[in-house]
Design an enzyme around this catalytic site. Structure first.
Site, PDB file in Angstrom:
ATOM      1  N   LYS A 205      -0.438   3.787  -0.039  1.00  0.00           N
ATOM      2  CA  LYS A 205       0.677   3.902  -0.986  1.00  0.00           C
ATOM      3  C   LYS A 205       0.479   5.143  -1.863  1.00  0.00           C
ATOM      4  CE  LYS A 205       3.018   1.368  -4.646  1.00  0.00           C
ATOM      5  NZ  LYS A 205       3.235   0.092  -5.319  1.00  0.00           N
ATOM      6  N   GLU A 211     -11.565   5.183   0.015  1.00  0.00           N
ATOM      7  CA  GLU A 211     -11.946   4.723   1.357  1.00  0.00           C
ATOM      8  C   GLU A 211     -11.050   5.356   2.411  1.00  0.00           C
ATOM      9  OE1 GLU A 211     -11.410   2.822  -1.273  1.00  0.00           O
ATOM     10  OE2 GLU A 211     -12.819   1.134  -1.378  1.00  0.00           O
ATOM     11  N   GLY A 265       1.342  -3.065  -2.998  1.00  0.00           N
ATOM     12  CA  GLY A 265       0.486  -2.882  -1.816  1.00  0.00           C
ATOM     13  C   GLY A 265       0.358  -4.148  -0.986  1.00  0.00           C
ATOM     14  N   ARG A 266       0.089  -5.268  -1.650  1.00  0.00           N
ATOM     15  CA  ARG A 266      -0.150  -6.525  -0.902  1.00  0.00           C
ATOM     16  C   ARG A 266       1.140  -7.131  -0.378  1.00  0.00           C
ATOM     17  NH1 ARG A 266      -1.420  -6.368  -6.135  1.00  0.00           N
ATOM     18  NH2 ARG A 266      -0.432  -7.773  -7.639  1.00  0.00           N
ATOM     19  N   GLU A 351      -5.190 -11.147  -5.925  1.00  0.00           N
ATOM     20  CA  GLU A 351      -4.839  -9.919  -6.632  1.00  0.00           C
ATOM     21  C   GLU A 351      -3.579 -10.145  -7.472  1.00  0.00           C
ATOM     22  OE1 GLU A 351      -6.057  -5.730  -5.237  1.00  0.00           O
ATOM     23  OE2 GLU A 351      -3.954  -5.816  -4.683  1.00  0.00           O
ATOM     24  N   HIS A 382     -16.803 -26.752  12.291  1.00  0.00           N
ATOM     25  CA  HIS A 382     -18.237 -26.713  12.592  1.00  0.00           C
ATOM     26  C   HIS A 382     -18.965 -25.790  11.626  1.00  0.00           C
ATOM     27  CE1 HIS A 382     -17.435 -28.932  16.301  1.00  0.00           C
ATOM     28  NE2 HIS A 382     -16.314 -28.222  16.315  1.00  0.00           N
ATOM     29  N   LYS A 510     -13.494   1.071  -9.760  1.00  0.00           N
ATOM     30  CA  LYS A 510     -13.169   2.357  -9.125  1.00  0.00           C
ATOM     31  C   LYS A 510     -13.687   3.509  -9.995  1.00  0.00           C
ATOM     32  CE  LYS A 510      -8.800   1.313  -6.773  1.00  0.00           C
ATOM     33  NZ  LYS A 510      -7.358   1.546  -6.796  1.00  0.00           N
TER      34      LYS A 510
HETATM   35  O1  F6P Z   1      -2.334   1.836  -0.399  1.00  0.00           O
HETATM   36  P1  F6P Z   1      -3.342   2.416  -1.325  1.00  0.00           P
HETATM   37  O2  F6P Z   1      -2.719   3.201  -2.439  1.00  0.00           O
HETATM   38  O3  F6P Z   1      -4.348   3.237  -0.566  1.00  0.00           O
HETATM   39  O4  F6P Z   1      -4.107   1.230  -2.032  1.00  0.00           O
HETATM   40  C1  F6P Z   1      -4.844   0.304  -1.289  1.00  0.00           C
HETATM   41  C2  F6P Z   1      -5.084  -0.956  -2.058  1.00  0.00           C
HETATM   42  O5  F6P Z   1      -5.796  -0.700  -3.253  1.00  0.00           O
HETATM   43  C3  F6P Z   1      -5.296  -1.527  -4.306  1.00  0.00           C
HETATM   44  O6  F6P Z   1      -4.537  -0.739  -5.154  1.00  0.00           O
HETATM   45  C4  F6P Z   1      -6.377  -2.122  -5.127  1.00  0.00           C
HETATM   46  O7  F6P Z   1      -7.348  -2.748  -4.387  1.00  0.00           O
HETATM   47  C5  F6P Z   1      -4.420  -2.548  -3.573  1.00  0.00           C
HETATM   48  O8  F6P Z   1      -3.501  -3.139  -4.393  1.00  0.00           O
HETATM   49  C6  F6P Z   1      -3.843  -1.695  -2.506  1.00  0.00           C
HETATM   50  O9  F6P Z   1      -3.220  -2.430  -1.511  1.00  0.00           O
END
Ligand code: F6P
Length: 546
Positions: A205, A211, A265-266, A351, A382, A510
């Site tokens: 987003k 990452e 995002g979620r 979240e 199990h 972060k």
């Molecule tokens: O889509 P982005 O901006 O890379 O963010 C990834 C994820 O990091 C967060 O902002 C926080 O973990 C989530 O809400 C989101 O889905």
């Protein structure tokens, strides 16, 4: 006279005091219509809430709580595009992404539907061309593998949906998901792939997430080193609200699929973030997934609260969390292809509703989101079911199961369903000590041995479960299930008076990670950090010899 929220909560707690020592099984003796009256349906999808301690009186109080906390008004505000995410000054409109009726939905006076439809058509067109081999890699070969690089909502939703709908892939490319900054993730994923036939989707987003940007850079190096720098344009596409950052990365403009700040995002699998799902199952399959969610949206938007599936499931959750005091909630699909469902719901719920202050910034007066966890049955039986049956912690559970499997394989599916039904029955009915004693004595055991063993074989029962039973796990039904859980989360957040759509809790870690990178990677001094963290850095340096 309408009751206040504290008065309703007091009444509910009094009801629980009366109910908690009464076996749930006994509620069926008093009420022969209990199964029918405590089941709610949307089409073929039925939720059985009868195996909980909920009674008509409890439901009536819970509905009064929903009314007193303005659930219907808050729902209508969301569907109307109001900026209910107040801490980020944003509307919350994932429902617009699957608004297949095309009813106008306005944000700041403008209908969002033309833009939504335009991006959806581009996504489906791109997906179908990849599937048909009409869009190819730099060397002219069709794509056999698609690697989605994203994390959180830009990973879990599409990964879950692509896995759930794998029977609908029908010859389409394989889709893979890389999320962790741990280099093992991308290394292991690429180990079996061929650069000439691999397409990368960079899903973020913000297009700034550590990452994702780290993995994207490694993927770009992989293509550039195995093919050429010029090949990068043919082997990458991006999904983001940050179009300029995606272009800076080197992704061709017609390969960037946008979405909007009013998509959390979620909640973003319904947007272009769903591109890997569309590539996997085709544009028509992806639209069926959206249509299923839209059906559930319409149910949620228009059904009276007392017959509204997401509302009733949410209220059952409030009962378990706030009145009975159960701190966690397990989700156990009897469907191997829903193996990522609990992980996705965990992010969705925790979240969204893992908040400690209300919308006005005051401390929450009720317990908010539970810990959400789970794994597919029968494997889970199990693993952790021992605790669910006999542990000191009561864990409300949702079971999910389809009437019809996707494959015709002997009696596998009958055995799967039998296990699902057996677990919910066992959890409710339990087995008391007299029954255990009788069983052991019948086997010829000595009375002394019976007394020693019997307590270990007692099942307390009355452990609450909700079973969701539906025809089959197709794109439409997956859409309905996911939308059901999204609205369940919404209703609970509305009752708790919190903002379910921000996530400030992820920020501090972060910020500290950015500062610690300077220490771990570049050798900066750790002295500004707490003594424990500084101690870990010192030990790390001694282990690494630098
Ligand atoms: O889509 P982005 O901006 O890379 O963010 C990834 C994820 O990091 C967060 O902002 C926080 O973990 C989530 O809400 C989101 O889905």
């Amino acid at each position: 006279m309408t009751r206040t929220v504290p008065a309703i909560l007091r009444d509910l707690k009094a009801r629980w005091a009366d109910l908690k020592d009464l076996p749930v099984r006994a509620l069926f003796d008093d009420d022969p219509a209990r199964f029918a009256d405590f089941s709610v349906s949307q089409g073929d999808l039925l939720a059985d809430l009868s195996k909980t301690a909920l009674t008509r009186e409890v439901f009536s109080d819970l509905l009064a709580l929903a009314e007193a906390t303005g659930v219907a008004e808050k729902r209508d505000a969301m569907f109307a595009g109001q900026k209910i995410n107040t801490t980020e000054d944003r509307a919350v409109l994932h429902v617009a992404l699957r608004n297949r009726s095309n009813r106008p939905i306005e944000v700041d006076g403008a209908d969002v539907m033309p833009d939504v439809n335009e991006v959806l058509e581009r996504v489906c067109d791109f997906a179908d061309k990849i599937r048909a081999g009409r869009i190819r890699g730099a060397t002219g070969l069709p794509f056999t593998d698609v690697v989605n690089i994203g994390i959180g909502g830009s990973d879990l939703g599409p990964a879950m949906a692509a896995r759930a709908l794998s029977p609908y892939r029908e010859g389409g490319p394989r889709v893979h998901f890389v999320s962790n900054v741990d280099g093992a993730h991308i290394t292991d994923t690429l180990a079996d792939l061929t650069p000439e036939t691999t397409l990368f989707l960079i899903a973020s987003k913000t297009f700034t997430t550590l990452e994702t940007m780290t993995n994207a850079a490694s993927a770009r190096d992989w293509i550039a080193s195995k093919l050429t720098d010029r090949a990068v344009r043919s082997h990458f596409a991006a999904i983001s609200t940050n179009i300029s950052k995606a272009s800076e990365f080197g992704i061709a403009e017609d390969r960037v699929f946008g979405f909007w700040d009013w998509v959390g995002g979620r909640y973003s699998v319904w947007s272009a973030i769903g591109l890997p799902v569309a590539i996997s199952v085709g544009g028509a399959g992806f639209k069926a997934f959206l249509a299923g969610a839209h059906e559930m949206d319409e149910h949620f938007r228009t059904e009276p609260l007392g017959r509204n599936l997401p509302v009733l499931m949410a209220l059952a959750g409030i009962w378990h969390r706030d009145i009975c005091g159960f701190a966690t909630h397990a989700v156990v699909p009897y469907d191997q292809r829903l193996e990522l469902f609990a992980a996705h719901l965990q992010q969705l719920d925790m979240e969204s509703n893992g908040k400690r202050v209300t919308l006005s910034g005051e401390p929450a007066t009720m317990e908010t989101g539970p810990v959400v966890w789970g794994a597919p049955g029968t494997n889970a039986q199990h693993a952790f079911f021992q605790l669910l049956h006999q542990g000191t912690e009561v864990v409300p559970i949702d079971f999910l199961v389809a009437a019809e499997p996707q494959e015709n394989l002997g009696d596998h599916h009958d055995k799967l369903i039998a296990n699902c039904f057996a677990q919910s029955a066992a959890l409710m009915v339990g087995r008391d000590i007299d029954e255990v004693r009788a069983q052991l004595s019948e086997k010829g055991m000595e009375p002394e041995a019976v007394e020693a063993l019997a307590p270990h074989k007692v099942f307390p029962g009355s452990r609450p479960t909700v079973t969701l039973l539906y025809k089959t796990l197709d794109p439409r039904t997956l859409g309905r299930l996911l939308a059901l859980y999204e609205h369940r989360v919404f209703v609970q957040g509305a009752v708790w008076g919190i903002n379910s759509f921000d996530q400030w809790g992820v920020e501090l870690g972060k910020e500290l990670a950015a500062s610690l990178l300077g220490i771990v990677r570049d050798g900066a001094s750790p002295e500004e950090h707490d003594p424990s963290t500084a101690g870990l850095v010192a030990h790390l340096r001694s282990l690494r010899g630098r």
